[in-house]
Design an enzyme around this catalytic site. Structure first.
Site, PDB file in Angstrom:
ATOM      1  CG  HIS A  59     -96.219 -27.099  50.264  1.00  0.00           C
ATOM      2  ND1 HIS A  59     -97.458 -27.184  49.991  1.00  0.00           N
ATOM      3  CD2 HIS A  59     -95.630 -25.969  49.658  1.00  0.00           C
ATOM      4  CE1 HIS A  59     -97.689 -26.394  49.014  1.00  0.00           C
ATOM      5  NE2 HIS A  59     -96.370 -25.990  48.629  1.00  0.00           N
ATOM      6  CD  GLN A 152    -100.851 -30.758  46.375  1.00  0.00           C
ATOM      7  OE1 GLN A 152     -99.910 -30.226  47.118  1.00  0.00           O
ATOM      8  NE2 GLN A 152    -101.039 -30.323  45.178  1.00  0.00           N
ATOM      9  CG  HIS A 210    -100.082 -23.476  45.051  1.00  0.00           C
ATOM     10  ND1 HIS A 210    -100.008 -23.363  46.479  1.00  0.00           N
ATOM     11  CD2 HIS A 210     -98.583 -24.275  45.179  1.00  0.00           C
ATOM     12  CE1 HIS A 210     -99.105 -23.741  47.310  1.00  0.00           C
ATOM     13  NE2 HIS A 210     -98.147 -24.426  46.442  1.00  0.00           N
ATOM     14  CD1 TRP A 315     -94.812 -31.615  43.655  1.00  0.00           C
ATOM     15  CD2 TRP A 315     -94.995 -31.912  46.189  1.00  0.00           C
ATOM     16  NE1 TRP A 315     -96.224 -31.755  44.283  1.00  0.00           N
ATOM     17  CE2 TRP A 315     -96.172 -31.951  45.575  1.00  0.00           C
ATOM     18  CE3 TRP A 315     -94.784 -31.820  47.435  1.00  0.00           C
ATOM     19  CZ2 TRP A 315     -97.325 -32.310  46.410  1.00  0.00           C
ATOM     20  CZ3 TRP A 315     -95.866 -32.304  48.223  1.00  0.00           C
ATOM     21  CH2 TRP A 315     -97.250 -32.288  47.633  1.00  0.00           C
TER      22      TRP A 315
HETATM   23  N1  17E Z   1     -97.836 -28.880  45.984  1.00  0.00           N
HETATM   24  C1  17E Z   1     -98.025 -28.170  44.735  1.00  0.00           C
HETATM   25  O1  17E Z   1     -98.940 -28.033  44.163  1.00  0.00           O
HETATM   26  N2  17E Z   1     -97.011 -27.485  44.294  1.00  0.00           N
HETATM   27  C2  17E Z   1     -95.903 -27.642  44.927  1.00  0.00           C
HETATM   28  N3  17E Z   1     -94.706 -26.787  44.422  1.00  0.00           N
HETATM   29  C3  17E Z   1     -95.784 -28.191  46.158  1.00  0.00           C
HETATM   30  C4  17E Z   1     -96.611 -28.872  46.481  1.00  0.00           C
HETATM   31  C5  17E Z   1     -94.391 -28.266  46.839  1.00  0.00           C
HETATM   32 FE   FE2 Z   2     -96.114 -24.642  46.973  1.00  0.00          FE
END
Ligand code: 17E
Ligand code: FE2
Length: 414
Positions: A59, A152, A210, A315
């Protein structure tokens, strides 16, 4: 230019790699070690020469923002998303470009030349996306950058999420993302996956979701993504990132799931340092590892690779661009320190990742392919991991873009 005295993965003996302009012109076996002749030869010193390392999941838009304005105190994914939402309100074009460029420099310094970055598009101003589209052009001499339109804060549960995703692709994103486990309801999670697969199919984009980044064993959007990919015959263009809920699925369900996953042909990315940090946070002891089933996916003949995910963001507070560090940690965490795994460990940050990014013939140490190559500090995969080695030289389209001098240690007493 020639690289001499090179070892190649999967082959015995030494090789000379001839670089003609921007391409690999010839790969010739040597019968013995040879001497370098001036500036026309790079001596690999009987160490490995490989294709560049790949960063399949990072990211860049959030990199180098940890603590701004507040630190993630719980260490959970969900607090990370909250903290990022506060920082996102302060994002500017220049701020994003500066941080992304600094982070790309870290990646380049560790031999990475292919990068897939998720960029948060749940922001009606698209400040980060606009900046990253410029960075993609500005850094072409250093890396190939794929941009994922990453929602996100959700596609269905964020205001105008569908329109933002569609617009992000129209603006030039290469890959369609998603976050079904974060949507407000199960129905929204499922419909978000169908929406994003439609968008990708219509526009010809790749897909990287994700998916199930939670210890909740009820989070089962991977089966939805895999089935959509199977039916549309898009699996080789589709990636499921994280899938950490699979570490909490019971074996009976997972057995059935694997049949679908194999038939779907989708790719997997695990981010082991990130997941060991963010997951297991609601457990007492015994405490789950919070990773997907990396070894099992690999053993089943499916494609899986490792990524860093974060560098100093809401994160994950650490990171320095060194993907070999991620590989070493991942092998430990995933019970993959057996000899067979160590022998081919670099697959997880080279060939498997290139397949995930769908690089095809743009990647690999083969005659006719781009002269994008690394000289490593060790003769084989096992020794590179054991010695915590590095890429010492990075060559891109025939030009040396990075050279690293190994640390020199002086023993003062024998
Ligand atoms: N956003 C998310 O949903 N999950 C992550 N591991 C990161 C950002 C880094
Ligand atoms: Fe990620």
């Amino acid at each position: 230019m020639n690289i001499i005295n090179a070892r190649l993965r999967g082959k015995t003996g030494l090789y000379r790699i001839q670089i003609d302009g921007q391409r690999i012109g010839a790969i010739v076996a040597q019968s013995a070690v040879i001497q370098a002749t001036g500036v026309t030869d790079l001596d690999a010193g009987e160490n490995l020469v490989t294709a560049p390392f790949v960063e399949p999941h990072i990211h860049l838009d959030a990199a180098l923002t940890a603590g701004e304005p507040k630190w993630n105190m719980s260490g959970t994914l969900f607090e990370g998303i909250e903290r990022w939402s506060e920082r996102k309100a302060l994002v500017t074009h220049e701020d994003t470009k500066t941080r992304a460029r600094k982070t790309i420099d870290m990646l380049v310094d560790h031999g990475i030349q292919h990068v897939r970055t998720h960029v948060d598009v749940t922001d009606p101003s698209f400040a980060a996306l606009k900046a990253m589209l410029e960075v993609r052009e500005d850094t072409r001499h250093l890396i190939d950058l794929q941009i994922v339109a990453f929602p996100q804060e959700g596609i269905e549960s964020f205001k105008n999420g569908r329109a933002l995703m569609t617009e992000a692709v129209a603006m030039g994103a290469d890959v369609v993302g998603g976050i079904p486990h974060f949507e407000n309801t199960r129905e929204q999670g499922e419909s978000s996956v169908k929406f994003l697969m439609d968008l990708a199919e219509r526009t010809g984009c790749l897909v990287d979701v994700h998916c199930d980044e939670t210890d909740d064993p009820q989070s089962r959007f991977l089966e939805v993504l895999a089935e959509e990919a199977r039916v549309r015959e898009m699996g080789e263009r589709v990636t499921a990132s994280h899938t950490v809920a699979m570490g909490s699925y019971d074996n009976a369900y997972c057995y059935k799931l694997f049949r679908l996953l194999k038939r779907s042909k989708i790719n997997f990315v695990s981010c082991p340092t990130e997941s060991i940090h963010l997951q297991g946070r609601y457990d007492g002891y015994p405490k789950r590892r919070g990773l997907t089933r990396v070894a099992e996916i690999d053993r089943a003949g499916m494609n899986i690779c490792f990524g860093q995910d974060s560098i100093v963001d809401p994160w994950y507070p650490l990171g320095n661009g060194n993907i070999v560090r991620i590989l070493e940690a991942g092998l430990h965490i995933c019970h993959m320190l057996g000899y067979e795994d160590l022998k081919r460990a670099l697959d997880l940050i080279t060939d498997n990742s290139a397949r995930t990014l769908h690089l095809g013939e743009r990647y690999g140490v083969e005659v006719g392919r781009p002269a994008n190559l690394l000289i490593l500090s060790a003769p084989d995969d096992y020794e590179l991991i054991r010695s915590q080695g590095h890429a010492l030289v990075s060559i891109r389209e025939g030009n040396v873009i990075m050279q690293r001098s190994p640390a020199r240690v002086e023993r003062l007493l024998g």
